[in-house]
Design an enzyme around this catalytic site. Structure first.
Site, PDB file in Angstrom:
ATOM      1  N   GLU B  58       0.815  -1.225   0.000  1.00  0.00           N
ATOM      2  CA  GLU B  58       0.000   0.000   0.000  1.00  0.00           C
ATOM      3  C   GLU B  58       0.844   1.269   0.000  1.00  0.00           C
ATOM      4  O   GLU B  58       0.429   2.306  -0.533  1.00  0.00           O
ATOM      5  CB  GLU B  58      -0.960   0.009   1.187  1.00  0.00           C
ATOM      6  CG  GLU B  58      -2.091  -1.012   1.085  1.00  0.00           C
ATOM      7  CD  GLU B  58      -1.707  -2.384   1.617  1.00  0.00           C
ATOM      8  OE1 GLU B  58      -0.508  -2.616   1.895  1.00  0.00           O
ATOM      9  OE2 GLU B  58      -2.596  -3.240   1.749  1.00  0.00           O
ATOM     10  N   PHE B 120     -11.191  -7.298  14.106  1.00  0.00           N
ATOM     11  CA  PHE B 120     -10.111  -7.745  13.230  1.00  0.00           C
ATOM     12  C   PHE B 120      -9.808  -6.671  12.180  1.00  0.00           C
ATOM     13  O   PHE B 120     -10.710  -6.156  11.539  1.00  0.00           O
ATOM     14  CB  PHE B 120     -10.510  -9.057  12.540  1.00  0.00           C
ATOM     15  CG  PHE B 120      -9.447  -9.547  11.583  1.00  0.00           C
ATOM     16  CD1 PHE B 120      -8.172  -9.869  12.048  1.00  0.00           C
ATOM     17  CD2 PHE B 120      -9.711  -9.663  10.228  1.00  0.00           C
ATOM     18  CE1 PHE B 120      -7.187 -10.303  11.173  1.00  0.00           C
ATOM     19  CE2 PHE B 120      -8.721 -10.092   9.345  1.00  0.00           C
ATOM     20  CZ  PHE B 120      -7.457 -10.414   9.822  1.00  0.00           C
ATOM     21  N   GLN B 121      -8.550  -6.370  12.065  1.00  0.00           N
ATOM     22  CA  GLN B 121      -8.063  -5.348  11.127  1.00  0.00           C
ATOM     23  C   GLN B 121      -8.700  -3.984  11.346  1.00  0.00           C
ATOM     24  O   GLN B 121      -8.889  -3.215  10.414  1.00  0.00           O
ATOM     25  CB  GLN B 121      -8.223  -5.806   9.673  1.00  0.00           C
ATOM     26  CG  GLN B 121      -7.350  -7.014   9.392  1.00  0.00           C
ATOM     27  CD  GLN B 121      -7.133  -7.287   7.928  1.00  0.00           C
ATOM     28  OE1 GLN B 121      -8.010  -7.079   7.106  1.00  0.00           O
ATOM     29  NE2 GLN B 121      -5.950  -7.774   7.585  1.00  0.00           N
ATOM     30  N   LYS B 170     -17.422  -0.880   6.283  1.00  0.00           N
ATOM     31  CA  LYS B 170     -17.901  -1.833   5.284  1.00  0.00           C
ATOM     32  C   LYS B 170     -19.421  -1.804   5.149  1.00  0.00           C
ATOM     33  O   LYS B 170     -19.956  -1.953   4.048  1.00  0.00           O
ATOM     34  CB  LYS B 170     -17.421  -3.235   5.662  1.00  0.00           C
ATOM     35  CG  LYS B 170     -17.509  -4.214   4.515  1.00  0.00           C
ATOM     36  CD  LYS B 170     -16.820  -5.526   4.845  1.00  0.00           C
ATOM     37  CE  LYS B 170     -16.945  -6.505   3.678  1.00  0.00           C
ATOM     38  NZ  LYS B 170     -16.324  -7.794   3.994  1.00  0.00           N
ATOM     39  N   MET B 488      24.673   9.026   1.344  1.00  0.00           N
ATOM     40  CA  MET B 488      24.437  10.277   2.065  1.00  0.00           C
ATOM     41  C   MET B 488      24.704  10.099   3.553  1.00  0.00           C
ATOM     42  O   MET B 488      25.225  11.003   4.214  1.00  0.00           O
ATOM     43  CB  MET B 488      23.000  10.753   1.830  1.00  0.00           C
ATOM     44  CG  MET B 488      22.746  12.177   2.269  1.00  0.00           C
ATOM     45  SD  MET B 488      23.899  13.351   1.549  1.00  0.00           S
ATOM     46  CE  MET B 488      22.979  13.899   0.108  1.00  0.00           C
TER      47      MET B 488
HETATM   48  C1  LIG Z   1      12.725   5.603   4.752  1.00  0.00           C
HETATM   49  C2  LIG Z   1      14.033   6.261   5.052  1.00  0.00           C
HETATM   50  N1  LIG Z   1      14.866   5.711   5.961  1.00  0.00           N
HETATM   51  C3  LIG Z   1      16.063   6.295   6.217  1.00  0.00           C
HETATM   52  C4  LIG Z   1      16.432   7.452   5.590  1.00  0.00           C
HETATM   53  C5  LIG Z   1      17.760   8.137   5.912  1.00  0.00           C
HETATM   54  N2  LIG Z   1      18.630   8.140   4.702  1.00  0.00           N
HETATM   55  C6  LIG Z   1      18.745   9.234   3.925  1.00  0.00           C
HETATM   56  S1  LIG Z   1      19.723   8.969   2.594  1.00  0.00           S
HETATM   57  C7  LIG Z   1      20.035   7.390   3.068  1.00  0.00           C
HETATM   58  C8  LIG Z   1      20.936   6.510   2.252  1.00  0.00           C
HETATM   59  C9  LIG Z   1      20.419   6.241   0.903  1.00  0.00           C
HETATM   60  O1  LIG Z   1      21.272   5.331   0.268  1.00  0.00           O
HETATM   61  P1  LIG Z   1      21.153   5.079  -1.281  1.00  0.00           P
HETATM   62  O2  LIG Z   1      19.758   4.828  -1.654  1.00  0.00           O
HETATM   63  O3  LIG Z   1      22.121   4.012  -1.654  1.00  0.00           O
HETATM   64  O4  LIG Z   1      21.547   6.468  -1.897  1.00  0.00           O
HETATM   65  P2  LIG Z   1      23.005   7.186  -1.987  1.00  0.00           P
HETATM   66  O5  LIG Z   1      23.032   8.209  -0.911  1.00  0.00           O
HETATM   67  O6  LIG Z   1      24.043   6.144  -1.811  1.00  0.00           O
HETATM   68  O7  LIG Z   1      23.007   7.792  -3.341  1.00  0.00           O
HETATM   69  C10 LIG Z   1      19.371   7.094   4.267  1.00  0.00           C
HETATM   70  C11 LIG Z   1      19.476   5.808   4.973  1.00  0.00           C
HETATM   71  C12 LIG Z   1      15.508   7.997   4.672  1.00  0.00           C
HETATM   72  N3  LIG Z   1      15.754   9.145   4.034  1.00  0.00           N
HETATM   73  N4  LIG Z   1      14.343   7.373   4.403  1.00  0.00           N
END
Ligand SMILES: Cc1ncc(C[n+]2csc(CCOP(=O)(O)OP(=O)(O)O)c2C)c(N)n1
Ligand SMILES: [Mg+2]
Lengths: 177, 591
Positions: B58, B120-121, B170, B488
């Site tokens: 979803e 439920f749910q 529902k 990042m």
């Molecule tokens: C759902 C979620 N969890 C954690 C983060 C924190 N976060 C930001 S960038 C990142 C790393 C992303 O890695 P990748 O997709 O390999 O991209 P890159 O920076 O290597 O280009 C994380 C863990 C986030 N933005 N979103």
């Protein structure tokens, strides 16, 4: 723009649709954005147009108060937000119920003070009174301070309700919009 | 029985749902079935006008609807079941709220008599989604259903757009009631102001015409105001000859190829954009919200400028940055008013001052802040994106992204000439956004090139949606900038945590080529710089979903960067600056 950084107390009236969840929306807005609530009251004020009035007393700097008003106005079921503190003279009232359980001199003294505050006795037993006081929040707090050593065992306060002075109304009655 | 209003029809709640969506001009719904929405799925089955795209989770449905909405300008529609269906949608709803994307999300609910019984749910969907929607409804009376749905669409798309949830027990879906079309529905309270106060327009023109070092700082509000708003913005900026920078959300609102464009501003924005903001004497904000990614340290943000802020949401004005002139209105409408007033007044910019300002800006530009160290042996991530841009730009592709370094490089190196072609999770920064968003974009734009510029970590968050792309023959391209790191995160750990790379390396990555194959997509890999062009050309040619694994330099960092807690003029331009400018203690606690 130089904004005033002093923290001030504002009384804000909000006219909302009387629908499920509206109070949760308002309260959630305050908690979610870290605003203060000093008191909050709500009741339906127009049964035909299904409108409720929320009175909220809050504190903040000028910029925060402006944010609070804008955020409230942004809620979909909100018709009108009015900052009574900023918009001119207004009346604020609160109602207090105090239960005092005591006998002898303390009981007599409690009655005497109640008289000075023009409190009404709304319940009495041989060892207790329930007093009702209306007035400003300060007056109510002063009453509580005096009752405290005289056997005050329970307190219930409504929170502030407020209305502007003069002929102007916050919005036209019976009109939703 | 009450008398039927003229035009009202009797039908079941489920039928009312379908009818309302059709009357709202909806052609596709992104969803996933379950017990609490079976009557609606049954009604869907019995008709052909409304298409349904079955996602694989979803969360994917909401992002797909976001991609659909952002690339088409229409409201995106989601249909999910109660409980886990609704809770899975929460991330997407929050994402849509932060980025002001119009979404109507229909959630199933247990029958009204069971609400509150931990059935439920059962989940308190309106309670859970209250803070992450623009508005939400629980419909308890089938006779209210049609009106509520039309109201939901109105609220979702009007003013500052956003997600609206309608929770549907529902029994209400089964019950028969009267349906009222959209024509008679007028909202009781919600009427956002779209036209600006003319007196403020005059004041704005005074400020704008009198500027010596002006800058336009524009954002997603322009995109949300429709294609015409971007045209008007372009017209107005060109009338003045002033420099223009865009936020991450605003890319495409002003043509990237225009010499007046300074590039994106903010944390990973260009040197010229950020220094222009810092040095400006008049800042003209149209449809942006002074987000912390943009402003950097607030007390040093654009310190010498007089600020104008145009926004449809009054709560955005004076929220983070106090402004001299707040103008409430729809960007399209306000731009129209500004252009008219400018022309009527025969306003002229201060030519001499402007020339000097441009001389200064060109000097900043000459720093070539996006420059990187090219390589013959290893693919630089910037190079891969640059080539993707060069080889596809004529096709006017739609670009979605995941979240991380690749997202910022995409924003820096991909030029957008038009609005509605760039879909990225800005406010929430949701990894896993790009692939489902691409599915939605492709649904709205059949035959167009749709590329998700992804990171290898992010793509795994919603990889299941490859299956959706295959089922509906959506030839989306997943262009993975694979650095094997949460790049990042690694960059911040390098900068702020002494290079202690705690849990930011992915040890056991899948083989993306085989993974693509397993899903029924086409997998490709580029390992050397000389592979890049060939792979991109091949990818474009394939009329099926493609996953491209671009093996890039593992240690590249994203510059320029304003470290958190720093100001616009304290940018790090490259690795050499990192050592020199430590991050302040206050900056450390910021995200
Ligand atoms: C759902 C979620 N969890 C954690 C983060 C924190 N976060 C930001 S960038 C990142 C790393 C992303 O890695 P990748 O997709 O390999 O991209 P890159 O920076 O290597 O280009 C994380 C863990 C986030 N933005 N979103
Ligand atoms: Mg990565």
């Amino acid at each position: 723009m130089p904004y005033d950084k002093t923290i001030r107390r504002h009384t804000i009236a909000v006219i909302v649709d009387n629908e499920p969840g509206i109070l949760a929306r308002v309260v959630g807005l305050f908690s979610g954005r870290g605003y203060n609530i000093e008191s909050l009251t709500v009741a339906e004020v127009d049964a035909v147009a299904r409108l409720s009035r929320i009175t909220v007393v809050t504190t903040g700097t000028e910029m925060i108060i402006e944010q609070i008003k804008n955020q409230l106005a942004r809620l979909v079921p909100v018709h009108k937000v009015s900052d009574l503190t900023a918009e001119g003279p207004h009346v604020e009232r609160e109602l207090l119920l105090v239960k005092v359980a005591s006998t002898g001199d303390e009981r007599v003294e409690a009655l005497r003070i109640a008289d000075i505050f023009r409190a009404r006795v709304v319940d009495s037993t041989t060892e207790s009174f329930v007093f009702e006081v209306t007035g400003s929040s300060e007056k109510l707090s002063a009453f509580m301070t005096l009752m405290d050593p005289l056997g005050m065992v329970e307190v219930s306060r409504t929170g502030v309700v407020a209305i502007s002075r003069g002929p102007q109304a916050i919005m036209k009655r019976g009109e939703a919009g | 029985m009450p008398e039927q209003p003229t035009g009202a029809q009797r039908m079941t709640g489920a039928e009312i749902v379908i009818k309302s969506l059709l009357d709202q001009g909806v052609d596709v719904v992104f969803g996933y079935p379950g017990g609490a929405v079976l009557p609606i799925y049954d009604a869907l089955f019995k008709q052909n006008a409304l298409r349904h795209v079955l996602v694989r989770q979803e969360g994917g449905a909401v992002h797909a609807a976001e991609g659909y909405a952002r690339s088409s300008g229409k409201v995106g529609v989601v249909l999910v079941t109660s409980g886990p269906g609704a809770t899975n949608a929460v991330t997407g709803l929050t994402d849509a709220l932060m980025d002001s994307i119009p979404i109507v999300c229909l959630t199933g609910q247990v029958p009204t008599h069971l609400i509150g019984n931990d059935a439920f749910q059962e989940a308190d969907t309106t309670g859970i989604t209250r803070p992450c929607t623009k508005h939400n409804y629980l419909v308890k009376d089938v006779n209210e259903l049609g009106r509520t749905l039309h109201e939901a669409f109105y609220v979702a798309r009007s003013g500052r757009p956003g997600p609206v949830v309608v929770d549907l027990p529902k029994d209400v879906q089964f019950a028969e009631g009267l349906y009222e079309g959209p024509a008679n529905v007028r909202h009781r309270t919600y009427r956002p102001q779209t036209e600006a106060d003319p007196a403020l327009i005059e004041k704005a023109i005074d400020l704008i015409a009198g500027a010596k070092r002006p800058v336009f700082y524009c954002g997603g509000g322009v995109i949300n105001a429709g294609t015409e708003a971007s045209k008007l913005l372009t017209q107005f900026v060109r009338l003045t000859g002033y420099p223009c920078t865009l936020t991450l959300m605003g890319l495409g609102a002003f043509p990237a190829s225009d010499p007046l464009f300074l590039g994106m501003l903010g944390m990973h924005g260009t040197y010229q954009a950020n220094l222009a903001m810092h040095g400006a004497d008049v800042l003209i904000n149209i449809g942006a919200r002074f987000d912390d990614r943009v402003t950097g340290r607030l007390n040093a943000f654009s310190p010498g400028s007089r600020k104008i802020h145009v926004d449809i949401d009054p709560s955005s004005i004076n929220k983070n940055v106090p402004v001299e002139l707040g103008i409430i209105g729809d960007c399209r409408q306000v731009l129209k008013q500004l252009i008219e007033a400018w022309k009527k007044r025969k306003a002229k910019p201060d030519g001499k001052a402007l020339k000097e300002w441009w001389r200064q800006i060109d000097e900043w530009r000459a720093r070539d802040c996006l420059r990187y160290q090219p390589s013959d042996s290893v693919i630089k991530p910037q190079y891969a994106i640059q080539r993707l841009y060069q080889l596809t730009r004529d096709m006017e592709p739609f670009i979605t992204t995941e979240v991380g370094q690749h997202q910022m490089w995409a924003a820096q190196f991909f030029g957008f000439e038009k609005p509605h072609h760039w879909m990225t999770s800005g406010g929430l920064g949701t990894m896993g956004y790009g692939l489902p968003a691409a599915v939605g974009v492709q649904m709205a734009n059949p035959g167009k090139l749709v590329v998700d510029i992804a990171g290898e970590a992010s793509i795994l968050m919603n990889i299941q949606e490859l299956s959706t792309a295959v089922q509906y023959r959506l030839p989306v391209k997943i262009f993975i900038i694979n650095n094997q790191w949460m790049g990042m995160v690694r960059q911040w750990q390098e900068l702020l945590h002494g290079g202690r790379y705690s849990e930011s390396y992915t040890e056991a990555l899948p083989d993306f080529v085989k993974l693509a194959d397993a899903f029924g997509c086409v997998g490709m890999r580029a390992a050397k710089p000389c592979d890049v062009d060939r792979i991109i050309k091949e990818m474009i040619k394939v009329d099926r979903p493609v996953v491209v694994d671009v093996m890039v330099d593992k240690t590249e960092n994203c510059f320029p960067m304003i470290p958190s807690g720093a100001a616009h003029h304290e940018m790090l331009l490259g690795p050499a600056d990192e050592a020199k400018k430590p991050v302040s203690e206050e900056g450390m606690v910021l995200v």
